[in-house]
Design a protein around this motif. Structure first.
Motif, PDB file in Angstrom:
ATOM      1  N   SER A   1      34.807  49.357  34.210  1.00 53.94           N
ATOM      2  CA  SER A   1      35.303  49.574  32.847  1.00 53.94           C
ATOM      3  C   SER A   1      35.717  48.276  32.171  1.00 53.94           C
ATOM      4  O   SER A   1      35.849  48.224  30.961  1.00 53.94           O
ATOM      5  N   CYS A   2      35.898  47.193  32.946  1.00 55.42           N
ATOM      6  CA  CYS A   2      36.270  45.908  32.332  1.00 55.42           C
ATOM      7  C   CYS A   2      35.116  45.321  31.549  1.00 55.42           C
ATOM      8  O   CYS A   2      35.310  44.452  30.708  1.00 55.42           O
ATOM      9  N   SER A   3      33.896  45.752  31.892  1.00 53.71           N
ATOM     10  CA  SER A   3      32.719  45.125  31.296  1.00 53.71           C
ATOM     11  C   SER A   3      31.919  46.120  30.462  1.00 53.71           C
ATOM     12  O   SER A   3      30.733  45.928  30.227  1.00 53.71           O
TER      13      SER A   3
ATOM     14  N   LYS B   1      42.574  49.713  37.423  1.00 52.38           N
ATOM     15  CA  LYS B   1      43.169  48.375  37.497  1.00 52.38           C
ATOM     16  C   LYS B   1      42.258  47.256  37.013  1.00 52.38           C
ATOM     17  O   LYS B   1      41.034  47.342  37.130  1.00 52.38           O
ATOM     18  N   TYR B   2      42.902  46.195  36.550  1.00 47.50           N
ATOM     19  CA  TYR B   2      42.214  44.947  36.234  1.00 47.50           C
ATOM     20  C   TYR B   2      42.244  44.048  37.460  1.00 47.50           C
ATOM     21  O   TYR B   2      43.309  43.857  38.060  1.00 47.50           O
ATOM     22  N   GLY B   3      41.086  43.488  37.826  1.00 44.97           N
ATOM     23  CA  GLY B   3      41.073  42.548  38.942  1.00 44.97           C
ATOM     24  C   GLY B   3      40.336  41.262  38.641  1.00 44.97           C
ATOM     25  O   GLY B   3      40.696  40.208  39.158  1.00 44.97           O
ATOM     26  N   CYS B   4      39.293  41.327  37.805  1.00 46.88           N
ATOM     27  CA  CYS B   4      38.500  40.119  37.560  1.00 46.88           C
ATOM     28  C   CYS B   4      37.987  40.016  36.134  1.00 46.88           C
ATOM     29  O   CYS B   4      37.791  38.926  35.619  1.00 46.88           O
ATOM     30  N   GLY B   5      37.711  41.170  35.507  1.00 52.65           N
ATOM     31  CA  GLY B   5      37.214  41.165  34.136  1.00 52.65           C
ATOM     32  C   GLY B   5      35.744  40.815  33.993  1.00 52.65           C
ATOM     33  O   GLY B   5      35.223  40.774  32.873  1.00 52.65           O
ATOM     34  N   ILE B   6      35.054  40.534  35.117  1.00 54.02           N
ATOM     35  CA  ILE B   6      33.648  40.127  35.014  1.00 54.02           C
ATOM     36  C   ILE B   6      32.739  40.936  35.956  1.00 54.02           C
ATOM     37  O   ILE B   6      31.746  40.421  36.459  1.00 54.02           O
ATOM     38  N   ALA B   7      33.105  42.182  36.217  1.00 57.90           N
ATOM     39  CA  ALA B   7      32.268  43.071  37.035  1.00 57.90           C
ATOM     40  C   ALA B   7      32.015  42.526  38.441  1.00 57.90           C
ATOM     41  O   ALA B   7      30.947  42.693  39.007  1.00 57.90           O
ATOM     42  N   GLN B   8      33.033  41.866  39.008  1.00 53.01           N
ATOM     43  CA  GLN B   8      32.894  41.295  40.354  1.00 53.01           C
ATOM     44  C   GLN B   8      33.707  42.027  41.414  1.00 53.01           C
ATOM     45  O   GLN B   8      33.442  41.880  42.591  1.00 53.01           O
ATOM     46  N   CYS B   9      34.762  42.763  41.010  1.00 56.19           N
ATOM     47  CA  CYS B   9      35.705  43.245  42.026  1.00 56.19           C
ATOM     48  C   CYS B   9      35.774  44.758  42.156  1.00 56.19           C
ATOM     49  O   CYS B   9      36.241  45.265  43.173  1.00 56.19           O
ATOM     50  N   GLY B  10      35.383  45.487  41.132  1.00 56.05           N
ATOM     51  CA  GLY B  10      35.362  46.944  41.229  1.00 56.05           C
ATOM     52  C   GLY B  10      36.708  47.632  41.090  1.00 56.05           C
ATOM     53  O   GLY B  10      36.786  48.860  41.155  1.00 56.05           O
ATOM     54  N   ALA B  11      37.791  46.875  40.886  1.00 56.83           N
ATOM     55  CA  ALA B  11      39.118  47.500  40.766  1.00 56.83           C
ATOM     56  C   ALA B  11      39.183  48.440  39.571  1.00 56.83           C
ATOM     57  O   ALA B  11      39.976  49.380  39.558  1.00 56.83           O
ATOM     58  N   CYS B  12      38.347  48.195  38.575  1.00 56.89           N
ATOM     59  CA  CYS B  12      38.398  48.934  37.306  1.00 56.89           C
ATOM     60  C   CYS B  12      37.399  50.083  37.266  1.00 56.89           C
ATOM     61  O   CYS B  12      37.141  50.640  36.200  1.00 56.89           O
ATOM     62  N   THR B  13      36.828  50.425  38.438  1.00 55.54           N
ATOM     63  CA  THR B  13      35.746  51.418  38.450  1.00 55.54           C
ATOM     64  C   THR B  13      36.206  52.797  37.970  1.00 55.54           C
ATOM     65  O   THR B  13      37.213  53.327  38.451  1.00 55.54           O
TER      66      THR B  13
HETATM   67  S1  FES Z   1      38.109  44.163  36.796  1.00 55.83           S
HETATM   68 FE1  FES Z   1      36.853  43.449  38.394  1.00 55.83          FE
HETATM   69  S2  FES Z   1      35.039  44.600  38.148  1.00 55.83           S
HETATM   70 FE2  FES Z   1      36.231  45.115  36.458  1.00 55.83          FE
END
Ligand code: FES
Ligand code: FES
Lengths: 701, 154
Positions: free
Chosen positions: B58-60, B36-48
């Motif tokens: 993976s967003c970063s 999942k996408y949650g923040c796009g800046i390596a802050q939320c971990g949804a994209c791990t």
């Molecule tokens: S989308 Fe939040 S850390 Fe990647």
């Protein structure tokens, strides 16, 4: 899908499925002859049970609750019950304000009776069908695991063999409900029916929707709240499939979202100036605080003559409070996929605001409601923010701009944080006089800030009372006599929007932080002071006594920098008391433990009630301690989780939950756990330090 | 330029711009939307996701950074939700909205691979990068301990 409410066409359309609408009592009469049927129980010829629910699943567990209620009353295994969401907000499914909306912690409490009734109707006609086949008295029959059973002869008929006959029988108006002791699910901690899909990546959220031939849209919206577009240069987005102007900005459409997003970021766009281009939070705070001193303001509640009594009293306690804007940051961002033609509009969306979206789509497309289809996915959180329809309008405009191809618009986290729809800022001046008996004699609550109900044309603000602004303070139970609640209105640039618990979130803080100060002035223990005032309210007393007992109220704490605070808030028809234990570390509060006692009457799924209480406390702690939206130059200073740091796992206190049931009518669950947390923490800070913090967030106060 | 890597034990090729974040390659190009996408800046971990077994946002991470490597997503964790972490997650009934849970589960899988019997401090250190807006943290902690117990019992 819309099914016409005519039994013959049901049978034709459904292959003899048994289809039974849910109706809300009171509303049902007004819509005795509805043209369409949108929320119902459906039993297929093969016995499969589907609930077409009027409520979205956004994490609050409502679908599991609905499945449990139906499974028990119908007599089937919960594993065989599927729940989907109705596609259209039909008139019979509009609660209170003409809604089909998953809000107000109504998901279970508003639907438990209609759901039970429909299942009982189904069970009755199935039982009658079996009685006739066997030539026995229907009173001798029971249901069990999807079959009608004749205990005397040991015979069994599965529902699927009875559906066709049952579907021809008239539904009883007042069906008999099963005895409570036959229930297998309601009242027990049943596992969620959506867990499997949510641990293997298969659950579909709005952001996951894939449609044939679909394009992707990213938005670029005005950073200054409410600014209109002046000009857009589409040539600045080379490679875009389309650049479509939408209110406040543009949608850039491309072959992939990442590409669309990069083009949107680089788009050359200018906005018109606004009167608040330079506005900051300090300006707003000043304007609101000035309103606290204005002599009179329209009264939302007025009993006796509180102001005169306060002016004449010897002992008056007075304090001013302030709360900031808050945003929702649902983990799944705002998103919608749309496909539109001249005759039909479909949207796929993680929405909790079906009637709002329907209205937005009618306006955006010019189509009649019957031609608009809302396909609801799971929501990756909602918290009130996903009641809105602006992204649906954007997706429709984008789809039109590409000749009707489907377009999925996804907002970035920055768009979500910066585009308003906030829990409003507010200030309050609380005043109370103490009688010689040590009780509050008169009280006056003055609010100064925006009046959120004004943003909702369809919500009636009655006699200056606005549920979106005046909950908790409107029905406080501390002063039965002289009491006044009034509201000086201050307009703010950002749009405001229900945020979990809506006005109960700020008003619970104002009231419960203040009651603590009054108790202190009276020289009384804050918990005992509350009990002395609430002695006539059984449920309030039960939750207060529960947290008193569980927290060991009055017992020594581990250190000198520790404090305990209590708060109790009644909201959404439920009572919640909390005790917070706080340790001050370098001048800031660290919340170590929170004790919760909660009375919502019947707890349909105690496991999910516990989950909502725990989640609400964790939700509340972010804003209680440090989260806020501040304005500078007419825009939000925060943009993502780095500036809006909700709690992480390593900061979560120990949370202890007791569910009590005093036999009160069934109340809401998703929201009422949130309001007591911030005041309990503020009161604990006072207990630890001897100093009041009256402005949220409490860390920077 | 095309980027080749292994995804859930299958060789795949991405043909979009090779600085596209892995997240959007997985979701939009390769069709795996469990991440999942949650923040796009390596802050939320949804994209791990796991890259050669280690958790990564993976967003970063531009897709060219995983060229030749092995990427595992929630879809590749097990055939029938029978990875010990998934079994524990189901038993404890962790998810509310569920949106963060792929990131939580993948991060927990990496934690338990490194530290089969994690302490509370180990859990804090490994899991604090993954936000849960619904506040399922207490159940996440309980489920990680349960998964550790399941592995211990074999
Ligand atoms: S989308 Fe939040 S850390 Fe990647
Ligand atoms: S379960 Fe909703 S964000 Fe974690």
């Amino acid at each position: 899908m819309t099914v016409t409410l005519n039994r013959r066409s049901f049978l034709a359309a459904t292959g003899a499925a048994l289809v039974i609408p849910f109706t809300v009592s009171g509303v049902a009469k007004a819509t005795a002859n509805p043209a369409t049927l949108t929320a119902y129980l459906r039993i297929e010829p093969d016995g499969a049970v589907t609930i077409i629910s009027p409520v979205s699943e956004m994490g609050q567990g409502t679908h599991t609750g609905h499945a449990a209620i139906i499974a028990d009353e119908l007599g089937v295994d919960i594993a065989h019950v599927r729940v989907t969401v109705a596609q259209q907000p039909g008139p019979a499914y509009r609660l209170r304000f003409g809604q089909m909306r998953s809000v107000g912690s109504f998901g279970i409490r508003a639907w438990i009776d209609p759901l039970r009734k429909s299942a009982a109707q189904a069970r009755t006609v199935l039982t009658e069908a079996a009685a006739e086949q066997w030539g026995v008295d229907k009173a001798a029959l029971t249901v069990e695991n999807g079959a009608v059973v004749h205990a005397a002869s040991g015979r069994r008929l599965p529902f699927e063999r009875l559906i066709e006959d049952a579907a021809k029988r008239p539904l009883p108006e007042e069906p008999t409900l099963r005895a409570a002791d036959t229930r297998r699910y309601v009242g027990k901690a049943v596992s969620r029916i959506d867990t499997a899909a949510k641990i293997d990546g298969s659950a579909e959220y709005g952001i996951d929707v894939k449609l044939p031939n679909m394009l992707h849209g990213a938005v670029r919206l005005s950073p200054v709240f409410g600014a209109e577009v002046d000009s857009i240069d589409p040539a600045s987005a080379p490679g875009a499939v389309a650049v479509a102007q939408v209110p406040g900005g543009a949608v850039v459409v491309a072959e992939s979202w990442w590409k669309a997003k990069q083009l949107a970021d680089g788009l050359s766009i200018r906005w018109k100036p606004t009167p608040h281009d330079k506005m900051s939070s300090a300006d707003l705070s000043k304007a609101m605080r000035a309103g606290l001193g204005v002599v009179s303001a329209p009264a939302a509640v007025s009993r006796g003559d509180a102001v005169a009594r306060l002016n004449a009293a010897d002992r008056v306690v007075e304090a001013d409070y302030e709360v900031p804007f808050l945003t929702h940051v649902s983990m799944e961002p705002i998103t919608c996929a749309a496909q539109v033609s001249d005759s039909r509009c479909d949207v796929w969306m993680s929405t909790q605001g079906h009637d709002v979206v329907l209205d937005a789509l009618k306006k955006a497309t010019g189509l009649a409601g019957e031609s608009i289809y809302i396909h609801t996915t799971y929501l990756g959180g909602g918290f009130g923010r996903k009641t809105h329809g602006e992204v649906a309008e954007q997706a429709v405009i984008a789809s039109r701009a590409v000749g009707g191809r489907p377009v999925k618009v996804v907002w970035s986290r920055e768009d979500d944080v910066q585009q308003g729809q906030y829990r409003p800022v507010m200030t309050a001046r609380m005043r109370a006089s103490l009688g010689s008996n040590g009780r509050i004699a008169a009280m006056h609550a003055r609010l100064s800030g925006p009046m959120m109900g004004k943003e909702y044309e369809h919500v009636t603000i009655r006699d200056n009372f606005d549920f979106f602004s005046h909950a908790v303070l409107g029905n406080q139970r501390y002063v039965a006599g002289d009491y006044r609640l009034d509201h000086h209105e201050v307009d703010v640039p950002p749009s405001t929007c229900p945020w979990r618990a809506v006005s109960s979130s700020q008003n619970g803080f104002f009231l419960e932080a203040f009651i603590d100060e009054v108790a202190q002035a009276a020289g009384q223990d804050p918990l005992a002071f509350r009990k002395a005032h609430l002695a006539d309210h059984k449920s309030h007393m039960a939750v207060l006594e529960a947290v008193e007992r569980r927290s060991g109220w009055g017992s020594p704490l581990p250190g000198p920098n520790w404090g305990r605070g209590v708060a109790i808030v009644e909201s959404y028809g439920s009572r919640c008391a909390q005790v917070a234990e706080v340790e001050m570390v370098d001048g800031n509060p660290v919340v170590r433990r929170v004790f919760v006692a909660f009375d919502c009457g019947e707890a349909v799924n105690p496991g999910q009630v516990e989950a909502q209480m725990t989640g609400s406390v964790i939700d509340a702690l972010g804003p209680a301690l440090r989260c806020q939206i501040t304005l500078k130059d007419g825009r939000s200073e925060q943009s993502n989780f780095d500036g809006y740091p909700i709690l992480r796992i390593d900061e979560v206190p120990e949370i202890d939950v007791e569910i009590v049931n005093t036999g009160a009518p069934i109340g809401g669950v998703g929201e009422p756990g949130l309001p007591p947390t911030a005041p309990a923490v503020a009161n604990a800070i006072f207990a630890a330090t001897g100093k009041r913090r009256r402005k949220m967030p409490l860390e920077t106060a | 330029m095309a980027t080749n890597f292994r995804l859930n034990d299958t060789a795949v090729t991405s043909t979009v711009d090779d600085d596209t974040p892995l997240l959007w390659v997985l979701r939009d190009e390769l069709g795996l939307t469990g991440t999942k996408y949650g923040c796009g800046i390596a802050q939320c971990g949804a994209c791990t996701v796991l890259v050669d077994g280690a958790p990564a946002p993976s967003c970063s991470l531009p897709v060219n950074a995983v060229a030749g490597q092995t990427v595992q997503t929630i879809e590749g964790l097990s055939e029938n939700r029978n990875h010990p972490v998934q079994l524990a997650w189901a038993e404890v009934d962790v998810p509310q909205c569920g949106y963060c849970q792929s990131g939580q589960i993948m991060t927990a899988v990496a934690l338990l691979a490194d530290t089969p019997q994690p302490s509370d401090e180990d859990i804090d250190a490994a899991m604090s990068g993954v936000l849960c807006r619904c506040g399922t943290y207490p159940r996440i902690r309980a489920a990680i301990k349960r998964a550790a117990a399941l592995s211990r019992e074999g």
